[in-house]
Scaffold this motif. Sequence first.
Motif, PDB file in Angstrom:
ATOM      1  N   GLU A  65       0.832  -1.197   0.000  1.00  0.00           N
ATOM      2  CA  GLU A  65       0.000   0.000   0.000  1.00  0.00           C
ATOM      3  C   GLU A  65       0.864   1.245   0.000  1.00  0.00           C
ATOM      4  O   GLU A  65       0.357   2.355  -0.074  1.00  0.00           O
ATOM      5  N   THR A 158      -7.853   2.494  -7.914  1.00  0.00           N
ATOM      6  CA  THR A 158      -6.642   3.278  -8.166  1.00  0.00           C
ATOM      7  C   THR A 158      -6.768   4.664  -7.549  1.00  0.00           C
ATOM      8  O   THR A 158      -5.862   5.146  -6.857  1.00  0.00           O
ATOM      9  N   ASP A 161      -6.623   4.616  -3.786  1.00  0.00           N
ATOM     10  CA  ASP A 161      -5.240   4.457  -3.347  1.00  0.00           C
ATOM     11  C   ASP A 161      -4.536   5.809  -3.286  1.00  0.00           C
ATOM     12  O   ASP A 161      -3.938   6.160  -2.266  1.00  0.00           O
ATOM     13  N   PHE A 162      -4.593   6.536  -4.366  1.00  0.00           N
ATOM     14  CA  PHE A 162      -3.912   7.827  -4.419  1.00  0.00           C
ATOM     15  C   PHE A 162      -4.506   8.802  -3.413  1.00  0.00           C
ATOM     16  O   PHE A 162      -3.795   9.549  -2.747  1.00  0.00           O
ATOM     17  N   TYR A 165      -3.391   8.068  -0.021  1.00  0.00           N
ATOM     18  CA  TYR A 165      -1.969   8.343   0.112  1.00  0.00           C
ATOM     19  C   TYR A 165      -1.712   9.801   0.459  1.00  0.00           C
ATOM     20  O   TYR A 165      -0.838  10.105   1.269  1.00  0.00           O
TER      21      TYR A 165
END
Lengths: 237, 237
Positions: A65, A158, A161-162, A165
Amino acid sequence: MTNYDKKYDANDKYSLRGRVFQKLREDILSGKYKEHEELKEVAIGEELGVSRTPVREAFRQLELEGLIRIVPNKGAYVTGITAKDVKDIYMIRSLLEGLCARLATEKISKEQMEEMEENIYLADFHEDKGHLDQIAELDNRFHDILYEACDSKLLEHTLKDFHRYVLRVRQKTLATNTRGRASNDEHRQIMEAIKAGDAGLAEKLANQHMINAYDNMVKNGLKEIYGETTDEKAKDA
Amino acid sequence: MTNYDKKYDANDKYSLRGRVFQKLREDILSGKYKEHEELKEVAIGEELGVSRTPVREAFRQLELEGLIRIVPNKGAYVTGITAKDVKDIYMIRSLLEGLCARLATEKISKEQMEEMEENIYLADFHEDKGHLDQIAELDNRFHDILYEACDSKLLEHTLKDFHRYVLRVRQKTLATNTRGRASNDEHRQIMEAIKAGDAGLAEKLANQHMINAYDNMVKNGLKEIYGETTDEKAKDA
DNA sequence: CCTCGTATAATTGTATACAATATACCTTTC
DNA sequence: GAAAGGTATATTGTATACAATTATACGAGG
Protein backbone atom coordinates in the motif's frame (compact mmCIF):
# COMPACT_ATOMS: atom_id res chain seq x y z
CA MET A 1 -3.77 -2.82 -8.09
CA THR A 2 -5.37 -5.03 -5.53
CA ASN A 3 -8.47 -6.96 -4.79
CA TYR A 4 -11.59 -5.40 -6.15
CA ASP A 5 -14.28 -7.08 -4.15
CA LYS A 6 -14.97 -5.83 -0.71
CA LYS A 7 -17.10 -8.74 0.24
CA TYR A 8 -14.11 -11.03 0.22
CA ASP A 9 -11.52 -8.56 1.23
CA ALA A 10 -8.81 -10.43 3.04
CA ASN A 11 -8.22 -7.42 5.26
CA ASP A 12 -11.17 -8.76 7.01
CA LYS A 13 -11.87 -7.30 10.37
CA TYR A 14 -12.38 -10.67 11.96
CA SER A 15 -8.89 -11.97 11.41
CA LEU A 16 -6.02 -10.82 13.56
CA ARG A 17 -3.99 -9.94 10.50
CA GLY A 18 -6.82 -7.81 9.17
CA ARG A 19 -7.16 -5.98 12.43
CA VAL A 20 -3.46 -5.39 12.72
CA PHE A 21 -3.37 -4.15 9.15
CA GLN A 22 -6.20 -1.69 9.62
CA LYS A 23 -4.89 -0.52 12.96
CA LEU A 24 -1.43 0.14 11.61
CA ARG A 25 -2.77 1.84 8.52
CA GLU A 26 -4.87 4.13 10.62
CA ASP A 27 -2.01 4.88 12.95
CA ILE A 28 0.31 5.72 10.09
CA LEU A 29 -2.23 7.91 8.31
CA SER A 30 -3.16 9.66 11.52
CA GLY A 31 0.47 10.39 12.24
CA LYS A 32 0.89 8.22 15.33
CA TYR A 33 3.84 6.64 13.61
CA LYS A 34 5.97 9.33 12.11
CA GLU A 35 7.85 9.24 8.87
CA HIS A 36 10.88 6.99 8.84
CA GLU A 37 9.95 5.51 12.18
CA GLU A 38 10.83 1.87 12.51
CA LEU A 39 8.06 -0.60 13.22
CA LYS A 40 9.21 -3.64 15.18
CA GLU A 41 7.32 -6.85 14.95
CA VAL A 42 7.46 -7.86 18.59
CA ALA A 43 6.64 -4.40 19.91
CA ILE A 44 3.55 -4.09 17.74
CA GLY A 45 2.58 -7.65 18.42
CA GLU A 46 2.71 -7.09 22.16
CA GLU A 47 0.87 -3.81 21.90
CA LEU A 48 -2.00 -5.47 20.07
CA GLY A 49 -1.78 -8.72 21.95
CA VAL A 50 -0.92 -10.93 19.00
CA SER A 51 2.09 -12.89 17.88
CA ARG A 52 4.54 -11.86 15.22
CA THR A 53 2.90 -13.87 12.46
CA PRO A 54 -0.14 -11.69 11.79
CA VAL A 55 2.00 -8.61 12.26
CA ARG A 56 4.42 -9.76 9.60
CA GLU A 57 1.63 -10.46 7.16
CA ALA A 58 0.13 -7.07 7.83
CA PHE A 59 3.53 -5.55 7.13
CA ARG A 60 3.61 -7.17 3.70
CA GLN A 61 0.29 -5.59 2.90
CA LEU A 62 1.23 -2.21 4.24
CA GLU A 63 4.29 -2.26 2.09
CA LEU A 64 2.30 -2.80 -1.07
CA GLU A 65 0.00 0.00 0.00
CA GLY A 66 3.05 2.18 0.06
CA LEU A 67 2.76 3.03 3.72
CA ILE A 68 5.88 1.29 4.91
CA ARG A 69 9.04 0.06 3.34
CA ILE A 70 10.51 -3.25 4.34
CA VAL A 71 14.24 -3.66 4.16
CA PRO A 72 15.12 -7.35 4.21
CA ASN A 73 16.67 -8.51 7.45
CA LYS A 74 16.54 -5.00 8.80
CA GLY A 75 13.13 -3.66 9.47
CA ALA A 76 9.97 -1.90 8.42
CA TYR A 77 9.97 1.86 8.12
CA VAL A 78 7.13 4.31 7.61
CA THR A 79 7.59 5.79 4.17
CA GLY A 80 8.07 9.45 3.64
CA ILE A 81 6.26 11.47 1.02
CA THR A 82 8.32 13.98 -0.85
CA ALA A 83 6.94 17.19 -2.27
CA LYS A 84 7.54 15.69 -5.69
CA ASP A 85 5.48 12.63 -4.82
CA VAL A 86 2.59 14.87 -3.92
CA LYS A 87 2.94 16.81 -7.13
CA ASP A 88 3.03 13.62 -9.17
CA ILE A 89 -0.01 12.25 -7.43
CA TYR A 90 -2.00 15.37 -8.13
CA MET A 91 -0.96 15.31 -11.78
CA ILE A 92 -2.10 11.73 -12.04
CA ARG A 93 -5.25 12.36 -10.07
CA SER A 94 -6.12 15.33 -12.23
CA LEU A 95 -6.27 13.08 -15.27
CA LEU A 96 -7.93 10.15 -13.59
CA GLU A 97 -10.53 12.13 -11.68
CA GLY A 98 -11.39 13.71 -14.99
CA LEU A 99 -11.80 10.32 -16.57
CA CYS A 100 -13.79 9.22 -13.55
CA ALA A 101 -16.13 12.19 -13.82
CA ARG A 102 -16.57 11.56 -17.52
CA LEU A 103 -17.50 7.93 -16.94
CA ALA A 104 -19.69 8.78 -13.99
CA THR A 105 -21.78 11.04 -16.19
CA GLU A 106 -23.01 7.96 -17.98
CA LYS A 107 -23.02 5.52 -15.12
CA ILE A 108 -24.00 7.31 -11.95
CA SER A 109 -27.01 5.86 -10.16
CA LYS A 110 -29.92 7.82 -8.83
CA GLU A 111 -28.85 7.09 -5.25
CA GLN A 112 -25.30 8.21 -5.88
CA MET A 113 -26.51 11.40 -7.53
CA GLU A 114 -28.67 12.13 -4.53
CA GLU A 115 -25.90 11.48 -2.07
CA MET A 116 -23.64 13.76 -4.06
CA GLU A 117 -26.17 16.59 -3.93
CA GLU A 118 -26.73 16.03 -0.25
CA ASN A 119 -22.99 16.02 0.32
CA ILE A 120 -22.62 19.43 -1.28
CA TYR A 121 -25.57 20.81 0.62
CA LEU A 122 -24.22 19.55 3.92
CA ALA A 123 -20.76 20.86 3.18
CA ASP A 124 -22.19 24.33 2.67
CA PHE A 125 -23.98 24.04 5.98
CA HIS A 126 -20.90 23.01 7.90
CA GLU A 127 -18.90 25.67 6.11
CA ASP A 128 -21.26 28.27 7.49
CA LYS A 129 -20.82 26.83 10.95
CA GLY A 130 -17.08 26.45 10.65
CA HIS A 131 -17.11 22.70 11.36
CA LEU A 132 -13.71 21.84 9.96
CA ASP A 133 -13.80 18.14 10.72
CA GLN A 134 -17.10 17.60 9.00
CA ILE A 135 -15.97 19.62 6.01
CA ALA A 136 -12.90 17.46 5.59
CA GLU A 137 -14.97 14.33 6.00
CA LEU A 138 -17.50 15.45 3.40
CA ASP A 139 -14.75 16.41 1.01
CA ASN A 140 -13.33 12.91 1.23
CA ARG A 141 -16.73 11.40 0.83
CA PHE A 142 -17.51 13.49 -2.26
CA HIS A 143 -14.55 12.00 -4.03
CA ASP A 144 -15.39 8.50 -2.90
CA ILE A 145 -18.88 8.88 -4.31
CA LEU A 146 -17.44 10.03 -7.59
CA TYR A 147 -15.06 7.07 -7.65
CA GLU A 148 -17.85 4.64 -6.98
CA ALA A 149 -20.08 6.24 -9.58
CA CYS A 150 -17.72 5.68 -12.50
CA ASP A 151 -18.62 1.99 -12.50
CA SER A 152 -15.04 0.85 -12.80
CA LYS A 153 -13.69 -1.13 -9.89
CA LEU A 154 -10.22 -0.65 -11.26
CA LEU A 155 -10.35 3.10 -11.61
CA GLU A 156 -12.16 3.38 -8.31
CA HIS A 157 -9.49 1.41 -6.54
CA THR A 158 -6.64 3.28 -8.17
CA LEU A 159 -8.09 6.64 -7.25
CA LYS A 160 -8.83 5.58 -3.70
CA ASP A 161 -5.24 4.46 -3.35
CA PHE A 162 -3.91 7.83 -4.42
CA HIS A 163 -6.49 9.68 -2.42
CA ARG A 164 -5.63 7.83 0.76
CA TYR A 165 -1.97 8.34 0.11
CA VAL A 166 -2.21 12.12 0.10
CA LEU A 167 -4.50 12.24 3.12
CA ARG A 168 -1.39 12.08 5.24
CA VAL A 169 -0.17 15.30 3.74
CA ARG A 170 -3.44 17.13 3.95
CA GLN A 171 -3.52 16.61 7.66
CA LYS A 172 -0.30 18.50 8.01
CA THR A 173 -1.14 21.43 5.79
CA LEU A 174 -3.93 23.84 6.37
CA ALA A 175 -5.20 23.37 2.86
CA THR A 176 -8.57 22.05 3.89
CA ASN A 177 -9.19 24.98 6.15
CA THR A 178 -8.60 27.70 3.63
CA ARG A 179 -10.30 26.26 0.62
CA GLY A 180 -13.50 24.77 1.93
CA ARG A 181 -15.87 27.11 0.20
CA ALA A 182 -14.07 27.22 -3.13
CA SER A 183 -13.63 23.47 -3.11
CA ASN A 184 -17.27 22.84 -2.45
CA ASP A 185 -18.27 25.25 -5.21
CA GLU A 186 -16.15 23.22 -7.59
CA HIS A 187 -17.81 20.06 -6.34
CA ARG A 188 -21.14 21.63 -7.13
CA GLN A 189 -20.08 22.51 -10.64
CA ILE A 190 -18.85 18.97 -11.23
CA MET A 191 -22.07 17.56 -9.86
CA GLU A 192 -24.17 19.81 -12.07
CA ALA A 193 -22.20 18.90 -15.16
CA ILE A 194 -22.74 15.22 -14.39
CA LYS A 195 -26.41 15.81 -13.72
CA ALA A 196 -26.74 17.69 -17.01
CA GLY A 197 -25.07 14.81 -18.79
CA ASP A 198 -22.20 16.96 -20.02
CA ALA A 199 -19.36 14.46 -19.76
CA GLY A 200 -16.79 16.69 -21.39
CA LEU A 201 -17.46 19.52 -18.99
CA ALA A 202 -17.45 17.20 -15.99
CA GLU A 203 -14.06 15.89 -17.01
CA LYS A 204 -12.64 19.36 -17.50
CA LEU A 205 -13.96 20.58 -14.16
CA ALA A 206 -12.63 17.56 -12.31
CA ASN A 207 -9.24 18.07 -13.94
CA GLN A 208 -9.16 21.65 -12.81
CA HIS A 209 -10.45 20.82 -9.34
CA MET A 210 -7.34 18.75 -8.69
CA ILE A 211 -5.04 21.39 -10.09
CA ASN A 212 -6.64 24.00 -7.86
CA ALA A 213 -6.36 21.75 -4.82
CA TYR A 214 -2.69 21.22 -5.51
CA ASP A 215 -1.97 24.89 -6.12
CA ASN A 216 -3.67 25.69 -2.85
CA MET A 217 -1.55 23.13 -1.05
CA VAL A 218 1.62 24.64 -2.39
CA LYS A 219 0.46 28.08 -1.33
CA ASN A 220 -0.21 26.79 2.17
CA GLY A 221 3.23 25.56 2.83
CA LEU A 222 3.59 22.12 1.27
CA LYS A 223 7.12 22.96 0.16
CA GLU A 224 8.23 24.03 3.60
CA ILE A 225 7.04 20.86 5.22
CA TYR A 226 7.94 18.29 2.64
CA GLY A 227 10.48 19.97 0.44
CA GLU A 228 13.46 18.18 1.87
CA THR A 229 11.97 14.88 2.82
CA THR A 230 13.57 11.89 1.23
CA ASP A 231 13.24 8.22 1.91
CA GLU A 232 16.96 7.86 2.18
CA LYS A 233 17.05 9.49 5.56
CA ALA A 234 15.42 6.48 7.10
CA LYS A 235 18.71 4.77 7.50
CA ASP A 236 21.03 7.67 8.34
CA ALA A 237 23.92 5.35 7.69
CA MET B 1 1.02 2.15 -4.79
CA THR B 2 3.96 0.27 -3.42
CA ASN B 3 7.62 0.60 -2.69
CA TYR B 4 9.44 2.79 -5.08
CA ASP B 5 13.00 1.83 -4.49
CA LYS B 6 14.32 -1.25 -6.11
CA LYS B 7 17.44 -1.27 -4.03
CA TYR B 8 15.47 -2.13 -0.95
CA ASP B 9 12.70 -4.06 -2.56
CA ALA B 10 11.49 -6.65 -0.12
CA ASN B 11 10.66 -8.99 -2.97
CA ASP B 12 14.27 -9.62 -2.81
CA LYS B 13 15.48 -12.61 -4.70
CA TYR B 14 17.57 -13.81 -1.83
CA SER B 15 14.76 -14.41 0.60
CA LEU B 16 12.52 -17.39 0.31
CA ARG B 17 9.46 -15.21 0.39
CA GLY B 18 10.82 -13.10 -2.45
CA ARG B 19 11.56 -16.15 -4.54
CA VAL B 20 8.15 -17.66 -3.92
CA PHE B 21 6.53 -14.35 -4.78
CA GLN B 22 8.38 -13.96 -8.04
CA LYS B 23 7.91 -17.58 -9.01
CA LEU B 24 4.18 -17.47 -8.40
CA ARG B 25 3.80 -14.16 -10.19
CA GLU B 26 5.59 -15.51 -13.20
CA ASP B 27 3.55 -18.70 -13.16
CA ILE B 28 0.30 -16.76 -12.97
CA LEU B 29 1.26 -14.35 -15.72
CA SER B 30 2.54 -17.13 -17.93
CA GLY B 31 -0.69 -19.02 -17.51
CA LYS B 32 0.64 -22.01 -15.56
CA TYR B 33 -2.00 -21.31 -12.99
CA LYS B 34 -5.28 -20.68 -14.73
CA GLU B 35 -7.94 -18.21 -13.75
CA HIS B 36 -9.90 -19.12 -10.65
CA GLU B 37 -7.51 -21.91 -9.83
CA GLU B 38 -6.96 -22.39 -6.14
CA LEU B 39 -3.46 -22.08 -4.76
CA LYS B 40 -2.84 -24.19 -1.69
CA GLU B 41 -0.16 -23.24 0.77
CA VAL B 42 1.21 -26.69 1.46
CA ALA B 43 1.22 -27.78 -2.17
CA ILE B 44 3.16 -24.73 -3.28
CA GLY B 45 5.42 -24.95 -0.29
CA GLU B 46 6.32 -28.53 -1.08
CA GLU B 47 6.78 -27.77 -4.74
CA LEU B 48 9.27 -25.05 -3.94
CA GLY B 49 10.77 -26.79 -0.95
CA VAL B 50 9.79 -24.22 1.64
CA SER B 51 7.41 -24.07 4.55
CA ARG B 52 4.02 -22.40 4.56
CA THR B 53 5.26 -19.21 6.16
CA PRO B 54 7.01 -17.64 3.17
CA VAL B 55 4.25 -18.91 0.92
CA ARG B 56 1.63 -17.17 2.99
CA GLU B 57 3.55 -13.92 2.96
CA ALA B 58 3.98 -14.17 -0.79
CA PHE B 59 0.22 -14.67 -1.07
CA ARG B 60 -0.41 -11.41 0.75
CA GLN B 61 1.75 -9.61 -1.72
CA LEU B 62 0.24 -11.30 -4.72
CA GLU B 63 -3.16 -10.26 -3.52
CA LEU B 64 -2.23 -6.61 -3.40
CA GLU B 65 -0.76 -6.95 -6.86
CA GLY B 66 -4.19 -8.09 -7.92
CA LEU B 67 -3.02 -11.46 -9.13
CA ILE B 68 -4.82 -13.58 -6.58
CA ARG B 69 -7.73 -13.11 -4.27
CA ILE B 70 -7.64 -14.45 -0.75
CA VAL B 71 -10.87 -15.53 0.82
CA PRO B 72 -10.45 -15.74 4.59
CA ASN B 73 -10.37 -19.26 5.93
CA LYS B 74 -10.94 -20.62 2.46
CA GLY B 75 -8.14 -20.12 0.06
CA ALA B 76 -6.27 -18.14 -2.54
CA TYR B 77 -7.61 -17.98 -6.07
CA VAL B 78 -6.07 -16.65 -9.26
CA THR B 79 -8.07 -13.59 -10.25
CA GLY B 80 -9.83 -13.36 -13.52
CA ILE B 81 -9.67 -10.38 -15.82
CA THR B 82 -12.89 -9.32 -17.41
CA ALA B 83 -13.14 -7.66 -20.80
CA LYS B 84 -14.24 -4.56 -18.96
CA ASP B 85 -11.16 -4.62 -16.77
CA VAL B 86 -9.02 -4.64 -19.87
CA LYS B 87 -10.96 -1.78 -21.37
CA ASP B 88 -10.66 0.24 -18.17
CA ILE B 89 -6.95 -0.38 -17.97
CA TYR B 90 -6.39 0.81 -21.49
CA MET B 91 -8.45 3.92 -20.84
CA ILE B 92 -6.35 4.67 -17.79
CA ARG B 93 -3.12 3.81 -19.52
CA SER B 94 -3.98 6.02 -22.46
CA LEU B 95 -4.09 9.02 -20.17
CA LEU B 96 -1.14 8.06 -18.03
CA GLU B 97 1.16 7.02 -20.85
CA GLY B 98 0.36 10.38 -22.40
CA LEU B 99 1.32 12.12 -19.19
CA CYS B 100 4.40 9.94 -19.00
CA ALA B 101 5.46 10.84 -22.53
CA ARG B 102 4.90 14.50 -21.81
CA LEU B 103 7.06 14.39 -18.70
CA ALA B 104 9.67 12.26 -20.42
CA THR B 105 10.11 14.94 -23.06
CA GLU B 106 11.65 17.14 -20.40
CA LYS B 107 13.35 14.52 -18.31
CA ILE B 108 14.64 11.77 -20.54
CA SER B 109 18.35 11.09 -20.24
CA LYS B 110 20.76 10.68 -23.10
CA GLU B 111 21.15 6.99 -22.35
CA GLN B 112 17.42 6.40 -22.25
CA MET B 113 16.97 8.24 -25.52
CA GLU B 114 19.61 6.07 -27.11
CA GLU B 115 18.10 2.87 -25.80
CA MET B 116 14.74 3.95 -27.11
CA GLU B 117 16.11 4.56 -30.58
CA GLU B 118 17.95 1.28 -30.50
CA ASN B 119 14.79 -0.47 -29.35
CA ILE B 120 12.86 0.80 -32.34
CA TYR B 121 15.65 -0.08 -34.72
CA LEU B 122 15.88 -3.60 -33.36
CA ALA B 123 12.14 -4.07 -33.43
CA ASP B 124 12.14 -3.24 -37.13
CA PHE B 125 14.86 -5.78 -37.68
CA HIS B 126 13.05 -8.55 -35.87
CA GLU B 127 9.84 -7.60 -37.61
CA ASP B 128 11.53 -8.26 -40.94
CA LYS B 129 12.70 -11.61 -39.70
CA GLY B 130 9.41 -12.53 -38.12
CA HIS B 131 10.85 -13.04 -34.64
CA LEU B 132 7.67 -12.77 -32.65
CA ASP B 133 9.17 -13.34 -29.23
CA GLN B 134 11.76 -10.63 -29.62
CA ILE B 135 9.15 -8.23 -30.96
CA ALA B 136 6.98 -8.74 -27.92
CA GLU B 137 9.97 -8.36 -25.65
CA LEU B 138 11.05 -5.12 -27.32
CA ASP B 139 7.52 -3.78 -27.19
CA ASN B 140 7.45 -4.32 -23.43
CA ARG B 141 10.85 -2.80 -23.06
CA PHE B 142 9.92 0.30 -25.04
CA HIS B 143 7.19 1.08 -22.59
CA ASP B 144 9.42 0.40 -19.62
CA ILE B 145 11.98 2.83 -20.97
CA LEU B 146 9.27 5.43 -21.37
CA TYR B 147 8.09 4.84 -17.81
CA GLU B 148 11.58 5.18 -16.44
CA ALA B 149 12.23 8.30 -18.47
CA CYS B 150 9.39 10.32 -16.98
CA ASP B 151 11.36 10.75 -13.78
CA SER B 152 8.44 9.93 -11.54
CA LYS B 153 8.80 6.81 -9.45
CA LEU B 154 5.12 6.97 -8.70
CA LEU B 155 3.92 7.21 -12.27
CA GLU B 156 6.48 4.67 -13.33
CA HIS B 157 5.30 2.21 -10.77
CA THR B 158 1.63 2.76 -11.52
CA LEU B 159 2.13 2.23 -15.23
CA LYS B 160 4.25 -0.85 -14.71
CA ASP B 161 1.52 -2.29 -12.54
CA PHE B 162 -1.09 -1.83 -15.23
CA HIS B 163 1.25 -2.95 -17.94
CA ARG B 164 2.08 -6.16 -16.15
CA TYR B 165 -1.56 -6.74 -15.44
CA VAL B 166 -2.57 -6.79 -19.07
CA LEU B 167 0.36 -8.93 -20.12
CA ARG B 168 -1.73 -11.90 -19.11
CA VAL B 169 -4.32 -11.00 -21.69
CA ARG B 170 -1.91 -10.20 -24.46
CA GLN B 171 -0.49 -13.68 -24.28
CA LYS B 172 -3.87 -15.10 -25.05
CA THR B 173 -4.75 -12.85 -27.93
CA LEU B 174 -2.85 -12.56 -31.13
CA ALA B 175 -2.69 -8.82 -30.84
CA THR B 176 1.07 -8.65 -30.69
CA ASN B 177 1.42 -10.70 -33.82
CA THR B 178 -0.76 -8.63 -36.06
CA ARG B 179 0.25 -5.16 -35.04
CA GLY B 180 3.99 -5.34 -34.74
CA ARG B 181 4.81 -3.02 -37.59
CA ALA B 182 2.13 -0.45 -36.89
CA SER B 183 2.94 -0.48 -33.19
CA ASN B 184 6.61 0.08 -33.79
CA ASP B 185 5.86 2.93 -36.19
CA GLU B 186 3.88 4.57 -33.42
CA HIS B 187 6.77 4.03 -31.06
CA ARG B 188 9.00 5.80 -33.53
CA GLN B 189 6.66 8.76 -33.76
CA ILE B 190 6.51 9.05 -29.98
CA MET B 191 10.28 8.82 -29.77
CA GLU B 192 10.74 11.51 -32.41
CA ALA B 193 8.29 13.83 -30.70
CA ILE B 194 10.20 13.41 -27.45
CA LYS B 195 13.51 13.93 -29.22
CA ALA B 196 12.16 17.08 -30.87
CA GLY B 197 11.01 18.34 -27.48
CA ASP B 198 7.37 18.50 -28.52
CA ALA B 199 5.74 17.42 -25.26
CA GLY B 200 2.22 18.05 -26.46
CA LEU B 201 2.65 15.90 -29.52
CA ALA B 202 4.33 13.14 -27.54
CA GLU B 203 1.42 13.08 -25.14
CA LYS B 204 -1.12 12.95 -27.93
CA LEU B 205 0.70 10.18 -29.77
CA ALA B 206 1.08 8.10 -26.61
CA ASN B 207 -2.62 8.54 -25.90
CA GLN B 208 -3.51 7.32 -29.35
CA HIS B 209 -1.00 4.48 -29.22
CA MET B 210 -2.90 2.93 -26.31
CA ILE B 211 -6.24 3.42 -28.00
CA ASN B 212 -4.96 1.73 -31.12
CA ALA B 213 -3.53 -1.14 -29.14
CA TYR B 214 -6.84 -1.67 -27.42
CA ASP B 215 -8.86 -1.45 -30.63
CA ASN B 216 -6.60 -4.03 -32.15
CA MET B 217 -7.09 -6.31 -29.19
CA VAL B 218 -10.82 -6.12 -29.52
CA LYS B 219 -10.56 -6.88 -33.22
CA ASN B 220 -8.45 -9.92 -32.45
CA GLY B 221 -10.91 -11.62 -30.25
CA LEU B 222 -10.63 -10.15 -26.79
CA LYS B 223 -14.37 -10.32 -26.37
CA GLU B 224 -14.61 -13.97 -27.25
CA ILE B 225 -11.98 -14.96 -24.77
CA TYR B 226 -12.82 -12.73 -21.87
CA GLY B 227 -16.33 -11.54 -22.45
CA GLU B 228 -17.94 -13.79 -19.91
CA THR B 229 -15.25 -14.07 -17.34
CA THR B 230 -16.20 -12.83 -13.92
CA ASP B 231 -14.54 -13.21 -10.59
CA GLU B 232 -17.73 -14.50 -9.08
CA LYS B 233 -17.30 -17.89 -10.66
CA ALA B 234 -14.40 -18.61 -8.39
CA LYS B 235 -16.58 -19.76 -5.61
CA ASP B 236 -19.53 -21.41 -7.39
CA ALA B 237 -21.44 -21.21 -4.17
C1' DC C 1 42.12 8.88 21.14
C1' DC C 2 40.72 6.43 17.38
C1' DT C 3 39.98 2.10 14.77
C1' DC C 4 39.07 -2.39 14.14
C1' DG C 5 37.41 -6.82 15.49
C1' DT C 6 34.94 -9.88 18.26
C1' DA C 7 31.32 -11.13 21.27
C1' DT C 8 26.77 -10.29 22.58
C1' DA C 9 22.20 -8.79 21.99
C1' DA C 10 18.39 -7.62 19.24
C1' DT C 11 15.71 -8.37 15.21
C1' DT C 12 14.09 -10.53 11.25
C1' DG C 13 13.56 -15.07 8.46
C1' DT C 14 11.81 -19.66 8.45
C1' DA C 15 9.85 -23.96 10.11
C1' DT C 16 6.70 -26.34 12.76
C1' DA C 17 3.08 -27.24 16.12
C1' DC C 18 -1.42 -26.33 17.42
C1' DA C 19 -6.14 -24.04 16.96
C1' DA C 20 -10.05 -22.56 14.31
C1' DT C 21 -12.73 -22.91 10.39
C1' DA C 22 -14.72 -24.89 6.30
C1' DT C 23 -15.82 -28.89 3.47
C1' DA C 24 -17.19 -33.53 2.34
C1' DC C 25 -19.06 -37.62 3.41
C1' DC C 26 -21.63 -40.55 6.06
C1' DT C 27 -25.22 -41.57 9.21
C1' DT C 28 -29.58 -40.88 11.01
C1' DT C 29 -34.23 -39.68 10.85
C1' DC C 30 -38.52 -38.61 8.81
C1' DG D 1 -35.34 -41.32 -0.90
C1' DA D 2 -34.37 -36.74 0.80
C1' DA D 3 -33.04 -33.73 4.24
C1' DA D 4 -30.68 -32.75 8.52
C1' DG D 5 -27.06 -33.32 11.43
C1' DG D 6 -22.66 -34.83 12.90
C1' DT D 7 -18.06 -36.53 12.39
C1' DA D 8 -13.77 -36.83 9.87
C1' DT D 9 -10.62 -34.52 6.99
C1' DA D 10 -8.43 -30.89 4.82
C1' DT D 11 -7.05 -26.14 4.85
C1' DT D 12 -6.17 -21.84 6.68
C1' DG D 13 -5.08 -18.88 11.04
C1' DT D 14 -2.05 -18.15 14.82
C1' DA D 15 1.63 -18.95 18.12
C1' DT D 16 6.05 -20.38 19.15
C1' DA D 17 10.66 -22.31 18.54
C1' DC D 18 14.79 -22.04 16.18
C1' DA D 19 18.10 -20.20 12.53
C1' DA D 20 20.21 -16.42 10.18
C1' DT D 21 21.25 -11.83 9.91
C1' DT D 22 22.19 -7.33 11.58
C1' DA D 23 23.18 -3.87 15.14
C1' DT D 24 25.58 -2.73 19.33
C1' DA D 25 28.97 -2.69 23.02
C1' DC D 26 33.27 -3.32 24.52
C1' DG D 27 38.00 -4.14 24.58
C1' DA D 28 42.56 -4.83 22.24
C1' DG D 29 45.86 -2.80 19.42
C1' DG D 30 47.78 0.97 17.04
